[in-house]
Scaffold this motif. Structure first.
Motif, short mmCIF file in Angstrom:
data_model
loop_
_atom_site.label_atom_id
_atom_site.label_comp_id
_atom_site.label_asym_id
_atom_site.label_seq_id
_atom_site.Cartn_x
_atom_site.Cartn_y
_atom_site.Cartn_z
N LYS A 8 0.84 -1.21 0.00
CA LYS A 8 0.00 0.00 0.00
C LYS A 8 0.87 1.26 0.00
CE LYS A 8 -3.95 -1.98 2.40
NZ LYS A 8 -4.77 -1.98 3.62
N ALA A 9 1.96 1.22 0.79
CA ALA A 9 2.85 2.38 0.85
C ALA A 9 3.49 2.64 -0.52
CB ALA A 9 3.92 2.18 1.92
N TRP A 10 4.00 1.60 -1.17
CA TRP A 10 4.63 1.77 -2.49
C TRP A 10 3.63 2.18 -3.54
CZ3 TRP A 10 9.27 2.92 -3.68
CH2 TRP A 10 10.33 2.49 -2.90
N LEU A 11 2.44 1.63 -3.48
CA LEU A 11 1.39 2.00 -4.42
C LEU A 11 1.00 3.47 -4.23
CD1 LEU A 11 -0.35 0.86 -6.67
CD2 LEU A 11 -2.04 0.22 -4.96
N THR A 12 0.87 3.91 -3.00
CA THR A 12 0.56 5.31 -2.70
C THR A 12 1.69 6.21 -3.18
OG1 THR A 12 -0.73 4.62 -0.78
CG2 THR A 12 -0.05 6.93 -0.87
N PHE A 13 2.93 5.82 -2.90
CA PHE A 13 4.09 6.61 -3.34
C PHE A 13 4.14 6.72 -4.87
CE2 PHE A 13 8.48 6.64 -4.88
CZ PHE A 13 8.89 7.88 -4.38
N GLY A 14 3.92 5.62 -5.56
CA GLY A 14 3.95 5.61 -7.02
C GLY A 14 2.87 6.50 -7.63
N ILE A 15 1.66 6.40 -7.14
CA ILE A 15 0.56 7.23 -7.66
C ILE A 15 0.82 8.70 -7.32
CG2 ILE A 15 -1.90 7.75 -7.39
CD1 ILE A 15 -2.34 4.70 -7.10
#
Length: 159
Positions: A8-15
């Motif tokens: 979730k953290a990486w997905l949030t960072f990427g978006i």
């Protein structure tokens, strides 16, 4: 569906990074007006010698424009015309260049001026020469057997 907290953290960072990138790109393109070069200014390569301003290459003082001088260069068969030119120190200069034969480069050593000259197109660059001295102009696109001898010179002088 269960996602791990790191996913979730990486997905949030990427978006988030994508949104920041698109915002910066949009502001730069639409608000600041930064656009890639368009090559909209064209010229007939067979008529370069008879088309203004390329019929009289060199430095010319201009009035009523955002720059003080226009510096016109014509590249052809291992030479630039003019071979040497004097520019006043601190002058804002619009450099306009084209070629009559093949693709040539136009790099002013010691500056960030670097253009590709293509037959049929006019390349332009506006700069201020705020450092006195001699600047060597080099062809940085291989153009044939005499490529290594294709040079010119801009001399910035204090008057």
């Amino acid at each position: 569906m269960h996602m791990h907290k790191f996913e979730k953290a990486w997905l949030t960072f990427g978006i988030g990074a994508l949104l920041v990138f698109l915002t910066v790109l949009g502001v730069s393109a639409f608000y600041l007006g930064n656009q890639p070069p368009s090559c909209l200014v064209t010229i007939d390569p067979a008529k370069v010698d008879t088309t203004k301003p390329f019929n009289e290459p060199g430095l010319k003082k201009v009035e009523g424009k955002d720059w003080d001088y226009e510096l016109v260069f014509v590249a052809s068969a291992f030479s630039y015309n003019p071979a040497s030119v004097e520019v006043p120190y601190g002058a804002k200069v619009k450099i306009m260049a084209t070629t009559k034969d093949v693709v040539h480069g136009f790099q002013v050593a010691g500056t960030n001026i670097n253009m590709m000259l293509e037959p049929g197109y006019i390349s332009e660059y506006t700069t201020t020469f705020d450092k006195a001295g001699e600047y060597l102009i080099l062809c940085n696109e291989y153009c044939g057997v005499g490529h290594h001898m294709m040079t010119s010179k801009i001399e910035v002088v204090k008057k």
